[in-house]
Design a protein around this motif. Sequence first.
Motif, PDB file in Angstrom:
ATOM      1  N   SER A  83       0.822  -1.210   0.000  1.00 46.08           N
ATOM      2  CA  SER A  83       0.000   0.000   0.000  1.00 46.08           C
ATOM      3  C   SER A  83       0.859   1.264   0.000  1.00 46.08           C
ATOM      4  O   SER A  83       0.429   2.313  -0.471  1.00 46.08           O
ATOM      5  CB  SER A  83      -0.957   0.007   1.197  1.00 46.08           C
ATOM      6  OG  SER A  83      -0.256   0.237   2.403  1.00 46.08           O
TER       7      SER A  83
ATOM      8  N   ARG B 184     -10.496  -2.006  11.971  1.00 50.29           N
ATOM      9  CA  ARG B 184     -10.748  -0.637  11.500  1.00 50.29           C
ATOM     10  C   ARG B 184     -11.919  -0.011  12.251  1.00 50.29           C
ATOM     11  O   ARG B 184     -11.954   1.198  12.459  1.00 50.29           O
ATOM     12  CB  ARG B 184     -11.023  -0.627   9.996  1.00 50.29           C
ATOM     13  CG  ARG B 184      -9.765  -0.844   9.199  1.00 50.29           C
ATOM     14  CD  ARG B 184      -9.969  -0.584   7.716  1.00 50.29           C
ATOM     15  NE  ARG B 184      -8.696  -0.753   7.048  1.00 50.29           N
ATOM     16  CZ  ARG B 184      -8.479  -1.593   6.055  1.00 50.29           C
ATOM     17  NH1 ARG B 184      -9.464  -2.313   5.569  1.00 50.29           N
ATOM     18  NH2 ARG B 184      -7.285  -1.696   5.516  1.00 50.29           N
TER      19      ARG B 184
ATOM     20  N   PRO C 126     -10.151   3.755  14.157  1.00 49.90           N
ATOM     21  CA  PRO C 126     -10.296   4.480  12.880  1.00 49.90           C
ATOM     22  C   PRO C 126      -8.974   5.109  12.440  1.00 49.90           C
ATOM     23  O   PRO C 126      -8.024   5.207  13.223  1.00 49.90           O
ATOM     24  CB  PRO C 126     -11.340   5.551  13.201  1.00 49.90           C
ATOM     25  CG  PRO C 126     -11.379   5.646  14.675  1.00 49.90           C
ATOM     26  CD  PRO C 126     -10.858   4.374  15.248  1.00 49.90           C
ATOM     27  N   THR C 127      -8.921   5.507  11.167  1.00 49.85           N
ATOM     28  CA  THR C 127      -7.698   6.132  10.642  1.00 49.85           C
ATOM     29  C   THR C 127      -7.369   7.409  11.399  1.00 49.85           C
ATOM     30  O   THR C 127      -8.254   8.138  11.835  1.00 49.85           O
ATOM     31  CB  THR C 127      -7.846   6.456   9.143  1.00 49.85           C
ATOM     32  OG1 THR C 127      -8.963   7.306   8.980  1.00 49.85           O
ATOM     33  CG2 THR C 127      -8.021   5.205   8.316  1.00 49.85           C
ATOM     34  N   VAL C 128      -6.076   7.640  11.573  1.00 48.35           N
ATOM     35  CA  VAL C 128      -5.589   8.827  12.262  1.00 48.35           C
ATOM     36  C   VAL C 128      -4.816   9.659  11.249  1.00 48.35           C
ATOM     37  O   VAL C 128      -3.798   9.200  10.724  1.00 48.35           O
ATOM     38  CB  VAL C 128      -4.680   8.449  13.454  1.00 48.35           C
ATOM     39  CG1 VAL C 128      -4.153   9.681  14.152  1.00 48.35           C
ATOM     40  CG2 VAL C 128      -5.410   7.538  14.431  1.00 48.35           C
ATOM     41  N   SER C 129      -5.290  10.845  10.941  1.00 44.07           N
ATOM     42  CA  SER C 129      -4.667  11.729   9.953  1.00 44.07           C
ATOM     43  C   SER C 129      -4.435  11.013   8.618  1.00 44.07           C
ATOM     44  O   SER C 129      -3.376  11.144   8.008  1.00 44.07           O
ATOM     45  CB  SER C 129      -3.339  12.285  10.482  1.00 44.07           C
ATOM     46  OG  SER C 129      -3.542  13.014  11.666  1.00 44.07           O
ATOM     47  N   GLY C 130      -5.401  10.196   8.224  1.00 44.51           N
ATOM     48  CA  GLY C 130      -5.305   9.480   6.958  1.00 44.51           C
ATOM     49  C   GLY C 130      -4.448   8.229   7.011  1.00 44.51           C
ATOM     50  O   GLY C 130      -4.243   7.572   6.001  1.00 44.51           O
ATOM     51  N   LEU C 131      -3.941   7.890   8.191  1.00 39.72           N
ATOM     52  CA  LEU C 131      -3.073   6.721   8.345  1.00 39.72           C
ATOM     53  C   LEU C 131      -3.875   5.575   8.972  1.00 39.72           C
ATOM     54  O   LEU C 131      -4.434   5.720  10.054  1.00 39.72           O
ATOM     55  CB  LEU C 131      -1.875   7.072   9.228  1.00 39.72           C
ATOM     56  CG  LEU C 131      -0.768   6.049   9.326  1.00 39.72           C
ATOM     57  CD1 LEU C 131      -0.135   5.793   7.968  1.00 39.72           C
ATOM     58  CD2 LEU C 131       0.290   6.525  10.304  1.00 39.72           C
ATOM     59  N   ASP C 132      -3.930   4.451   8.268  1.00 39.62           N
ATOM     60  CA  ASP C 132      -4.659   3.269   8.739  1.00 39.62           C
ATOM     61  C   ASP C 132      -3.761   2.467   9.678  1.00 39.62           C
ATOM     62  O   ASP C 132      -2.771   1.870   9.260  1.00 39.62           O
ATOM     63  CB  ASP C 132      -5.084   2.424   7.537  1.00 39.62           C
ATOM     64  CG  ASP C 132      -5.896   1.211   7.917  1.00 39.62           C
ATOM     65  OD1 ASP C 132      -6.305   1.102   9.098  1.00 39.62           O
ATOM     66  OD2 ASP C 132      -6.136   0.361   7.044  1.00 39.62           O
ATOM     67  N   LEU C 133      -4.114   2.447  10.955  1.00 41.87           N
ATOM     68  CA  LEU C 133      -3.318   1.737  11.952  1.00 41.87           C
ATOM     69  C   LEU C 133      -3.878   0.346  12.260  1.00 41.87           C
ATOM     70  O   LEU C 133      -3.337  -0.367  13.102  1.00 41.87           O
ATOM     71  CB  LEU C 133      -3.238   2.556  13.241  1.00 41.87           C
ATOM     72  CG  LEU C 133      -2.581   3.931  13.107  1.00 41.87           C
ATOM     73  CD1 LEU C 133      -2.641   4.687  14.421  1.00 41.87           C
ATOM     74  CD2 LEU C 133      -1.142   3.807  12.636  1.00 41.87           C
ATOM     75  N   SER C 134      -4.947  -0.038  11.555  1.00 41.10           N
ATOM     76  CA  SER C 134      -5.563  -1.345  11.818  1.00 41.10           C
ATOM     77  C   SER C 134      -4.609  -2.523  11.589  1.00 41.10           C
ATOM     78  O   SER C 134      -4.697  -3.515  12.322  1.00 41.10           O
ATOM     79  CB  SER C 134      -6.836  -1.513  10.999  1.00 41.10           C
ATOM     80  OG  SER C 134      -6.564  -1.511   9.616  1.00 41.10           O
TER      81      SER C 134
END
Length: 192
Positions: A127, A152, A156-164
């Motif tokens: 990605s 997810r 949820p995403t933080v500043s457009g960053l998916d931490l899932s």
Amino acid sequence: MDTISPVGQGGLFLIQFITGLIIFALMLRFLMRATYTDWRHPIVKFIAKVTNPICAPLNKVVPIRSRWDWSALMTAIIIQSLFVVIIGWLTQREFGALFIFLTSISEIMNQLLDMMFWLIVIQAVLSWISQGYNPNTVIFDQMTQPILEPFRRLLPTVSGLDLSPILAIVAIKLVQIIVVGSIAHSAQSMIG
């Protein structure tokens, strides 16, 4: 207990290698079906073609229903059990049925969880590298999305960053350590 000769060790390596390849393909088949991976993808077609003959006997008893290919999972457990029996025979040890079953279950669970771990890692790296649609890498997206979706919702995403993926990897490793580790420990305590 006698030690295994070099020829025996070579044979054991070959049996372990072949068993590992077959179980890998079966677990991949199970995971592809469970995650609704596109069956038109060449890799998916290849895995289906290679594993269909192996799963055919159990497909008659346990037909595929919706997303769960139980015949692939059961076939993997049977093959892993046979491998444990062969190990016992080669090392001149007798293993009880419960030991064989628990060892096989823990190995299959471990391999399935390892596969999920590496799919998530590969998908995360892809990605960053491959932006947009790529037909060669879409399979990783398809296989990881259903795994990552519950995480997810939790994170949820933080500043457009998916931490899932991080949360999913931690959960996978915890299941391996606690659940699979407990099953393996129970099995090992039987041969003490």
